[in-house]
Scaffold this active site. Structure first.
Site, short mmCIF file in Angstrom:
data_model
loop_
_atom_site.label_atom_id
_atom_site.label_comp_id
_atom_site.label_asym_id
_atom_site.label_seq_id
_atom_site.Cartn_x
_atom_site.Cartn_y
_atom_site.Cartn_z
N CYS A 112 0.73 -1.72 3.50
CA CYS A 112 -0.33 -2.32 2.68
C CYS A 112 -1.14 -3.37 3.45
O CYS A 112 -2.21 -3.76 3.02
CB CYS A 112 0.26 -2.93 1.42
SG CYS A 112 1.09 -1.72 0.39
N HIS A 251 -4.33 -8.78 -1.42
CA HIS A 251 -3.87 -7.40 -1.61
C HIS A 251 -3.48 -7.24 -3.09
O HIS A 251 -2.74 -8.05 -3.64
CB HIS A 251 -2.66 -7.13 -0.70
CG HIS A 251 -1.94 -5.86 -1.02
ND1 HIS A 251 -2.60 -4.67 -1.22
CD2 HIS A 251 -0.61 -5.60 -1.20
CE1 HIS A 251 -1.71 -3.73 -1.49
NE2 HIS A 251 -0.50 -4.27 -1.49
N ASN A 281 -1.80 -0.40 -7.01
CA ASN A 281 -1.66 -0.78 -5.61
C ASN A 281 -2.10 0.40 -4.74
O ASN A 281 -1.39 1.40 -4.63
CB ASN A 281 -0.20 -1.15 -5.34
CG ASN A 281 0.06 -1.55 -3.91
OD1 ASN A 281 -0.79 -1.36 -3.03
ND2 ASN A 281 1.23 -2.12 -3.66
#
Ligand code: COA
Length: 324
Positions: A112, A251, A281
């Protein structure tokens, strides 16, 4: 000063998968998912929406905004861990699709945190190779790596891509600095098997499948602490006070992680860009998608100080300061 972002773009798959849809797949509820994660819905890739295709669409929009032609691009860096092939890289497929004939192209895998790590590599490249233009892309189709029977993970992730065109400029604008970190000793708290690296004829161990596996509570704790530490390291290094930040793009993993982080940092919540409710996500796609939305919604004006931060499997984490 550093690499200036000339244009941004993003691309989300057509199909939406709501929490109500997930109620039909696993034992869960809209209320549980929303209260634990802040996610209402996410996008899921279908035919013609491979990681390289989403990445290419995002890149085209970024190029159009930057008013740059694909064949003026010198380098393409793609952050991903869900390309449809291990070789060639996703970046080479994007290069082909764009017709960016003079660009060299490669992938970065920092889970990520991929986009931030790729952005840093791009910035360093441009500081040496002044006059060049590059594309940095984050793109994921994690739905292809999700175990749709595992309610611990399948509620969290979504697909999507974002992109930025960058060029070095001698001005006040651009990427100021980054603080990036990794800790491979914690790999087993969040991971995904790839195809077996041993010939199965020689190695008889059972294949656990290519799915994401996670110790959610541990990941949660580390994510908050690690992003806070990276941001404080960066702000200290650059002699910047948190009050000086005009916009923060974290994020988009989970609203509870973000709320905790915001409280610990003492940044006003109005300054924090959130879209996790819409997309879940999207891993390496998350920051460039949010950056593009913030940019197109007019949340960023010239001279603003932008703070970006990320956390992901590896573990990998970091923070970057950008003068817009
Ligand atoms: N629906 C309903 N119940 C669920 C569920 C779901 N989708 N997933 C787990 N549960 C259950 C568990 O089985 C457990 O039940 P039990 O008490 O009977 O054993 C209970 O809910 C609590 O589980 P727990 O894992 O402790 O929940 P939590 O409050 O920690 O929330 C996460 C789980 C995954 C939402 C949370 O840990 C988290 O956000 N972690 C970070 C994940 C992340 O962001 N990863 C990516 C980082 S880049």
């Amino acid at each position: 000063m550093g690499a200036v972002i000339l244009g941004t773009g993003s691309c989300l798959p057509q199909k939406e998968l709501s929490n109500q849809d997930l109620e039909k797949l696993v034992e869960t509820s809209d209320e549980w998912i929303l209260s634990r994660t802040g996610i209402s819905t996410r996008r899921i890739s279908g035919k013609g929406e491979e990681a390289f295709q989403l990445g290419t669409s995002a890149a085209k929009k970024a190029l159009a905004m930057a008013n740059v032609m694909a064949d003026d691009i010198d380098l393409i860096i793609v952050a991903t861990m869900s390309s449809h092939m291990s070789m060639p890289s996703c970046a080479c497929f994007v290069q082909k699709e764009l017709g960016a004939t003079k660009a060299f192209a490669y992938d970065v895998n920092a889970a990520c945190s991929g986009f931030l790590f790729a952005l840093d590599s791009g910035d360093k490249y441009l500081r040496v190779e002044k006059g060049k233009k590059i594309l940095v892309i984050g793109t994921e189709t994690l739905s292809s790596r999700t175990n749709w029977k595992d309610r611990n993970t399948c509620i969290l992730f979504g697909d999507g891509a974002g992109a930025a065109v960058l060029e070095y400029q001698e001005s006040e604008q651009g990427i100021v600095a980054s603080s990036l970190f990794s800790d491979g000793t914690l790999w087993n708290l969040l991971y995904m098997h790839s195809a077996p690296s041993c010939n199965p004829d020689l190695e008889q161990a059972g294949n656990p499948g290519n799915y994401i596996l996670m110790e959610g509570r541990e990941v949660f704790k580390y994510a908050v602490k690690a992003m806070e530490a990276a941001i404080n390291d960066l702000l200290l290094k650059e002699h910047v006070n948190i009050e000086a930040i005009d916009l923060m793009i974290p994020h988009q993993a989970n609203i509870r992680i973000l709320k905790k982080l915001v409280t610990r940092l003492g940044i006003k919540k109005e300054k924090v860009f959130i879209n996790v409710h819409k997309y879940g996500n999207t891993s390496a796609g998350s920051i460039p998608i949010a950056l593009d939305e913030a940019n197109r919604e007019g949340c960023l004006k010239r001279g603003d100080l932008l703070l970006v931060c990320s956390f992901g499997g590896g573990f990998t984490w970091g923070a970057t300061l950008v003068r817009w």
